[in-house]
Design a protein around this motif. Sequence first.
Motif, PDB file in Angstrom:
ATOM      1  N   HIS A  99       0.787  -1.199  -0.074  1.00  0.00           N
ATOM      2  CA  HIS A  99       0.025   0.040  -0.182  1.00  0.00           C
ATOM      3  C   HIS A  99       0.691   1.129  -0.075  1.00  0.00           C
ATOM      4  CE1 HIS A  99       0.675   0.699   4.414  1.00  0.00           C
ATOM      5  NE2 HIS A  99       0.730  -0.702   4.236  1.00  0.00           N
ATOM      6  N   THR A 113      -5.815  -2.872   0.480  1.00  0.00           N
ATOM      7  CA  THR A 113      -6.759  -2.859  -0.542  1.00  0.00           C
ATOM      8  C   THR A 113      -7.627  -4.168  -0.124  1.00  0.00           C
ATOM      9  OG1 THR A 113      -5.455  -1.855  -2.154  1.00  0.00           O
ATOM     10  CG2 THR A 113      -7.211  -3.003  -3.046  1.00  0.00           C
ATOM     11  N   VAL A 140      -4.914  -4.260  -5.559  1.00  0.00           N
ATOM     12  CA  VAL A 140      -3.649  -3.207  -5.191  1.00  0.00           C
ATOM     13  C   VAL A 140      -3.258  -3.095  -6.736  1.00  0.00           C
ATOM     14  CG1 VAL A 140      -1.996  -4.843  -4.504  1.00  0.00           C
ATOM     15  CG2 VAL A 140      -1.965  -2.505  -3.775  1.00  0.00           C
ATOM     16  N   LEU A 173      -5.285  -0.604  -8.361  1.00  0.00           N
ATOM     17  CA  LEU A 173      -4.983   0.827  -7.691  1.00  0.00           C
ATOM     18  C   LEU A 173      -3.918   1.241  -8.265  1.00  0.00           C
ATOM     19  CD1 LEU A 173      -5.859   2.877  -5.753  1.00  0.00           C
ATOM     20  CD2 LEU A 173      -4.832   1.566  -4.207  1.00  0.00           C
TER      21      LEU A 173
END
Length: 354
Positions: free
Chosen positions: A230, A237, A254, A257
């Motif tokens: 992260h 996530t 993730v 993202l």
Amino acid sequence: MHIGILTGGGDCPGLNAVIRAVTLALIEGCGARVTGIERGFLGLLEDKCRPLDAQTVRGLVAEGGTVLGTHNRADPFHYFGAGGSDCSGRALDFLGRHSIDALVAIGGDGTMTIAERFARLGVPVIGVPKTIDNDLACNERSFGFDSAVAVVSEALGRLETTARSHGRVMIVETMGRYAGWIALEGGLAGGADAILLPEHPYQPETLAAFCRRRLAEQGYALICLAEGAHAIGAELTVQQHIEASPDPLRLGGVSQLLLRQLEGQLGAEVEVRHTLLGHVQRGGSPTAFDRVLATRFGVAAASLVMRKQFGRMVALQGDRCVDVGLADVAGRNRLVPQDHELMLAARDLGVCLG
């Protein structure tokens, strides 16, 4: 002597090799009777088991998964099948009804925590560490991890050809909720340009600037990140919440993202793609290393049973099979420190770590 064996938590390559080794070593060593408990601790609650003998287990060393089945939502001390109540008494009744003298529990942190609670109730129990995340305390290597790393390494090698051909930034998301060992070793083995771990949050702007340099130098960039990675100041996530699980958080996404973060930083002229490896890391036949390690662990567990040294977990330390107290393992994780040799090696190679 009558011994029960179960496999708890997630599946992984090498479980069957442990079942084989424990069974054969107990039969050869003391003529023990061995019973396989089906679907982990759920078998204790639902009275599901079957006999294991030499003929049953001899061909299992290379077989993936677990012939006994497994379950990761059957904690007898907090069983959601009974409204979250303590059903450990049912498990103890099962052991008494079948005259099982000792239990060998093969699994990860959740399984070892449950095993330690049974040990406190007086159940003779031995733990065998299993986790592809390689994050159990007091243990340097778990079987299944090497097989998972091999999958990540191969995937990175395959994706690198596409990244190079199209001049793209390619992101590979591996397993690893709280510990990034798979991403770290898999990323190093697969030649990743950047490796992002849960223990060490990344800075999107720094990563984007690194990708620009790599694109200028070699025409592409390859990123390997754990599912628990992260950004600095950001949360994990989370894909979904499963209340019936010992760990209710299901991570995932993730990489998508990060893709959006990099697209915003790099601009429309740079293509960014992501791949989620998921459960392919847990499947298939174990590597030779995992077959041997699982066999070593199984034989060591059988030896502890025959010596009646219970409340212990076998472990690998300095390439030696040792045993440690279940109380020293339960509820603890082995994380990747900043100064670990592999982290230092990655920095020396110019790998971006966030």
